[in-house]
Motif scaffolding. Structure first.
Motif, PDB file in Angstrom:
ATOM      1  N   ARG A   8       0.847  -1.210   0.000  1.00  0.00           N
ATOM      2  CA  ARG A   8       0.000   0.000   0.000  1.00  0.00           C
ATOM      3  C   ARG A   8       0.875   1.250   0.000  1.00  0.00           C
ATOM      4  O   ARG A   8       0.607   2.215  -0.707  1.00  0.00           O
ATOM      5  CB  ARG A   8      -0.881   0.032   1.260  1.00  0.00           C
ATOM      6  CG  ARG A   8      -2.203  -0.596   1.127  1.00  0.00           C
ATOM      7  CD  ARG A   8      -3.155   0.345   0.449  1.00  0.00           C
ATOM      8  NE  ARG A   8      -4.496  -0.186   0.536  1.00  0.00           N
ATOM      9  CZ  ARG A   8      -5.543   0.468   0.129  1.00  0.00           C
ATOM     10  NH1 ARG A   8      -5.442   1.670  -0.353  1.00  0.00           N
ATOM     11  NH2 ARG A   8      -6.729  -0.074   0.189  1.00  0.00           N
ATOM     12  N   ASN A   9       1.916   1.220   0.818  1.00  0.00           N
ATOM     13  CA  ASN A   9       2.851   2.332   0.888  1.00  0.00           C
ATOM     14  C   ASN A   9       3.471   2.592  -0.492  1.00  0.00           C
ATOM     15  O   ASN A   9       3.554   3.743  -0.930  1.00  0.00           O
ATOM     16  CB  ASN A   9       3.948   2.040   1.920  1.00  0.00           C
ATOM     17  CG  ASN A   9       4.979   3.132   1.991  1.00  0.00           C
ATOM     18  OD1 ASN A   9       4.666   4.316   1.937  1.00  0.00           O
ATOM     19  ND2 ASN A   9       6.236   2.745   2.112  1.00  0.00           N
ATOM     20  N   ALA A  10       3.883   1.524  -1.159  1.00  0.00           N
ATOM     21  CA  ALA A  10       4.462   1.674  -2.501  1.00  0.00           C
ATOM     22  C   ALA A  10       3.433   2.297  -3.449  1.00  0.00           C
ATOM     23  O   ALA A  10       3.759   3.200  -4.224  1.00  0.00           O
ATOM     24  CB  ALA A  10       4.929   0.323  -3.026  1.00  0.00           C
ATOM     25  N   HIS A  11       2.207   1.824  -3.384  1.00  0.00           N
ATOM     26  CA  HIS A  11       1.133   2.357  -4.234  1.00  0.00           C
ATOM     27  C   HIS A  11       0.923   3.849  -3.986  1.00  0.00           C
ATOM     28  O   HIS A  11       0.813   4.637  -4.916  1.00  0.00           O
ATOM     29  CB  HIS A  11      -0.154   1.580  -3.939  1.00  0.00           C
ATOM     30  CG  HIS A  11      -1.390   2.193  -4.497  1.00  0.00           C
ATOM     31  ND1 HIS A  11      -1.703   2.167  -5.841  1.00  0.00           N
ATOM     32  CD2 HIS A  11      -2.412   2.853  -3.881  1.00  0.00           C
ATOM     33  CE1 HIS A  11      -2.867   2.786  -6.030  1.00  0.00           C
ATOM     34  NE2 HIS A  11      -3.311   3.199  -4.856  1.00  0.00           N
ATOM     35  N   TRP A  12       0.881   4.238  -2.720  1.00  0.00           N
ATOM     36  CA  TRP A  12       0.619   5.633  -2.377  1.00  0.00           C
ATOM     37  C   TRP A  12       1.796   6.552  -2.679  1.00  0.00           C
ATOM     38  O   TRP A  12       1.603   7.707  -3.046  1.00  0.00           O
ATOM     39  CB  TRP A  12       0.315   5.768  -0.885  1.00  0.00           C
ATOM     40  CG  TRP A  12      -1.015   5.239  -0.454  1.00  0.00           C
ATOM     41  CD1 TRP A  12      -2.162   5.154  -1.194  1.00  0.00           C
ATOM     42  CD2 TRP A  12      -1.336   4.726   0.832  1.00  0.00           C
ATOM     43  NE1 TRP A  12      -3.181   4.622  -0.439  1.00  0.00           N
ATOM     44  CE2 TRP A  12      -2.697   4.355   0.815  1.00  0.00           C
ATOM     45  CE3 TRP A  12      -0.616   4.545   2.006  1.00  0.00           C
ATOM     46  CZ2 TRP A  12      -3.345   3.807   1.920  1.00  0.00           C
ATOM     47  CZ3 TRP A  12      -1.257   3.999   3.111  1.00  0.00           C
ATOM     48  CH2 TRP A  12      -2.612   3.638   3.053  1.00  0.00           C
ATOM     49  N   ASN A  13       3.009   6.066  -2.511  1.00  0.00           N
ATOM     50  CA  ASN A  13       4.162   6.963  -2.480  1.00  0.00           C
ATOM     51  C   ASN A  13       5.168   6.791  -3.608  1.00  0.00           C
ATOM     52  O   ASN A  13       6.173   7.506  -3.625  1.00  0.00           O
ATOM     53  CB  ASN A  13       4.884   6.820  -1.129  1.00  0.00           C
ATOM     54  CG  ASN A  13       4.025   7.338  -0.002  1.00  0.00           C
ATOM     55  OD1 ASN A  13       3.522   8.451  -0.060  1.00  0.00           O
ATOM     56  ND2 ASN A  13       3.832   6.521   1.023  1.00  0.00           N
ATOM     57  N   VAL A  14       4.925   5.893  -4.537  1.00  0.00           N
ATOM     58  CA  VAL A  14       5.871   5.730  -5.639  1.00  0.00           C
ATOM     59  C   VAL A  14       5.964   7.026  -6.457  1.00  0.00           C
ATOM     60  O   VAL A  14       4.964   7.735  -6.634  1.00  0.00           O
ATOM     61  CB  VAL A  14       5.484   4.527  -6.534  1.00  0.00           C
ATOM     62  CG1 VAL A  14       4.188   4.770  -7.294  1.00  0.00           C
ATOM     63  CG2 VAL A  14       6.622   4.159  -7.473  1.00  0.00           C
ATOM     64  N   ASP A  64       1.987   3.717 -14.158  1.00  0.00           N
ATOM     65  CA  ASP A  64       2.043   2.262 -14.349  1.00  0.00           C
ATOM     66  C   ASP A  64       2.353   1.532 -13.046  1.00  0.00           C
ATOM     67  O   ASP A  64       1.727   0.522 -12.726  1.00  0.00           O
ATOM     68  CB  ASP A  64       3.096   1.897 -15.402  1.00  0.00           C
ATOM     69  CG  ASP A  64       2.674   2.291 -16.802  1.00  0.00           C
ATOM     70  OD1 ASP A  64       1.461   2.439 -17.045  1.00  0.00           O
ATOM     71  OD2 ASP A  64       3.570   2.448 -17.654  1.00  0.00           O
ATOM     72  N   LYS A  65       3.301   2.049 -12.289  1.00  0.00           N
ATOM     73  CA  LYS A  65       3.671   1.386 -11.030  1.00  0.00           C
ATOM     74  C   LYS A  65       2.597   1.599  -9.958  1.00  0.00           C
ATOM     75  O   LYS A  65       2.349   0.713  -9.148  1.00  0.00           O
ATOM     76  CB  LYS A  65       5.027   1.878 -10.526  1.00  0.00           C
ATOM     77  CG  LYS A  65       6.181   1.488 -11.429  1.00  0.00           C
ATOM     78  CD  LYS A  65       6.230  -0.006 -11.686  1.00  0.00           C
ATOM     79  CE  LYS A  65       7.388  -0.433 -12.544  1.00  0.00           C
ATOM     80  NZ  LYS A  65       7.245  -0.184 -13.968  1.00  0.00           N
ATOM     81  N   HIS A  66       1.955   2.739  -9.965  1.00  0.00           N
ATOM     82  CA  HIS A  66       0.840   3.001  -9.045  1.00  0.00           C
ATOM     83  C   HIS A  66      -0.240   1.928  -9.248  1.00  0.00           C
ATOM     84  O   HIS A  66      -0.723   1.320  -8.287  1.00  0.00           O
ATOM     85  CB  HIS A  66       0.311   4.412  -9.318  1.00  0.00           C
ATOM     86  CG  HIS A  66      -0.853   4.827  -8.489  1.00  0.00           C
ATOM     87  ND1 HIS A  66      -0.746   5.181  -7.160  1.00  0.00           N
ATOM     88  CD2 HIS A  66      -2.167   4.964  -8.813  1.00  0.00           C
ATOM     89  CE1 HIS A  66      -1.936   5.521  -6.698  1.00  0.00           C
ATOM     90  NE2 HIS A  66      -2.819   5.396  -7.683  1.00  0.00           N
ATOM     91  N   LYS A  67      -0.599   1.659 -10.486  1.00  0.00           N
ATOM     92  CA  LYS A  67      -1.604   0.649 -10.807  1.00  0.00           C
ATOM     93  C   LYS A  67      -1.082  -0.762 -10.515  1.00  0.00           C
ATOM     94  O   LYS A  67      -1.820  -1.627 -10.034  1.00  0.00           O
ATOM     95  CB  LYS A  67      -2.038   0.752 -12.276  1.00  0.00           C
ATOM     96  CG  LYS A  67      -2.743   2.064 -12.617  1.00  0.00           C
ATOM     97  CD  LYS A  67      -3.947   2.331 -11.747  1.00  0.00           C
ATOM     98  CE  LYS A  67      -5.174   1.628 -12.234  1.00  0.00           C
ATOM     99  NZ  LYS A  67      -6.363   1.895 -11.401  1.00  0.00           N
ATOM    100  N   PHE A  68       0.188  -1.006 -10.814  1.00  0.00           N
ATOM    101  CA  PHE A  68       0.814  -2.304 -10.558  1.00  0.00           C
ATOM    102  C   PHE A  68       0.740  -2.651  -9.074  1.00  0.00           C
ATOM    103  O   PHE A  68       0.316  -3.743  -8.694  1.00  0.00           O
ATOM    104  CB  PHE A  68       2.264  -2.253 -11.049  1.00  0.00           C
ATOM    105  CG  PHE A  68       3.075  -3.481 -10.765  1.00  0.00           C
ATOM    106  CD1 PHE A  68       2.815  -4.681 -11.404  1.00  0.00           C
ATOM    107  CD2 PHE A  68       4.144  -3.423  -9.874  1.00  0.00           C
ATOM    108  CE1 PHE A  68       3.588  -5.813 -11.160  1.00  0.00           C
ATOM    109  CE2 PHE A  68       4.920  -4.546  -9.631  1.00  0.00           C
ATOM    110  CZ  PHE A  68       4.640  -5.741 -10.272  1.00  0.00           C
ATOM    111  N   PHE A  69       1.138  -1.712  -8.228  1.00  0.00           N
ATOM    112  CA  PHE A  69       1.099  -1.945  -6.782  1.00  0.00           C
ATOM    113  C   PHE A  69      -0.337  -2.069  -6.273  1.00  0.00           C
ATOM    114  O   PHE A  69      -0.605  -2.815  -5.335  1.00  0.00           O
ATOM    115  CB  PHE A  69       1.845  -0.842  -6.023  1.00  0.00           C
ATOM    116  CG  PHE A  69       3.331  -0.828  -6.267  1.00  0.00           C
ATOM    117  CD1 PHE A  69       4.083  -1.990  -6.224  1.00  0.00           C
ATOM    118  CD2 PHE A  69       3.984   0.368  -6.542  1.00  0.00           C
ATOM    119  CE1 PHE A  69       5.460  -1.976  -6.448  1.00  0.00           C
ATOM    120  CE2 PHE A  69       5.358   0.398  -6.760  1.00  0.00           C
ATOM    121  CZ  PHE A  69       6.092  -0.779  -6.706  1.00  0.00           C
TER     122      PHE A  69
END
Length: 157
Positions: free
Chosen positions: A34-40, A47-52
């Motif tokens: 979740r942290n990766a999704h929120w803070n990438v 792309d990475k937001h959706k990937f996470f």
């Protein structure tokens, strides 16, 4: 009411204790994803937001299924952050930048750590504790983590 599913009370307790550690690992990994999704950040942000996002959604279902397995065995699932941090094999966030590569490397390490731990409990669940259901259940979790680790590894090439 007493749980009577063909597994001794002692074995059910041992299985529930082991599953509590798995639940803690899954919840910590869910939080880190979740942290990766929120803070990438970075040029590939969307792309990475959706990937996470896809990964944390999958992990949310895993967390629920592990907790429900513990309940099916007649025990209560740990459900506090304090308990999870005491039980987990993982560490909280280690990397300090918000790049996709940094998050991917850390999440990959966590998935691989979980794979190793899951492999260690599959056989004892079946042979020592006579619980083939939990052994099969954990085998399916292992397969999910192996696949996610492969996806993460592919992003690092």
């Amino acid at each position: 009411m007493k749980t009577n599913i063909g597994i001794s009370d002692e074995n059910r307790q041992a299985i529930a204790d082991a599953l509590a550690k798995i639940l803690a690992d899954e919840y910590v990994l869910y939080t880190k994803t979740r942290n990766a999704h929120w803070n990438v950040e970075g040029p590939d942000f969307y792309d990475k937001h959706k990937f996470f996002e896809g990964q944390y959604e999958q992990l949310a279902a895993v967390v629920d299924s592990v907790a429900e397995r513990i309940r099916a065995l007649g025990h209560y699932a740990p459900a506090t952050l304090k308990e999870f941090l005491e039980l987990t094999h993982l560490t909280e966030r280690e990397q300090n930048d918000n790049s996709a590569q940094g998050f991917i490397k850390e999440l990959l390490q966590d998935h691989e750590t979980i794979c190793i731990h899951l492999r260690e409990v599959i056989t004892p669940f079946a042979e020592t504790y006579q619980d083939h259901g939990t052994s099969d259940f954990v085998t399916s979790l292992l397969e999910e983590h192996e696949k996610t680790a492969w996806f993460l590894r592919a992003h690092l090439k």
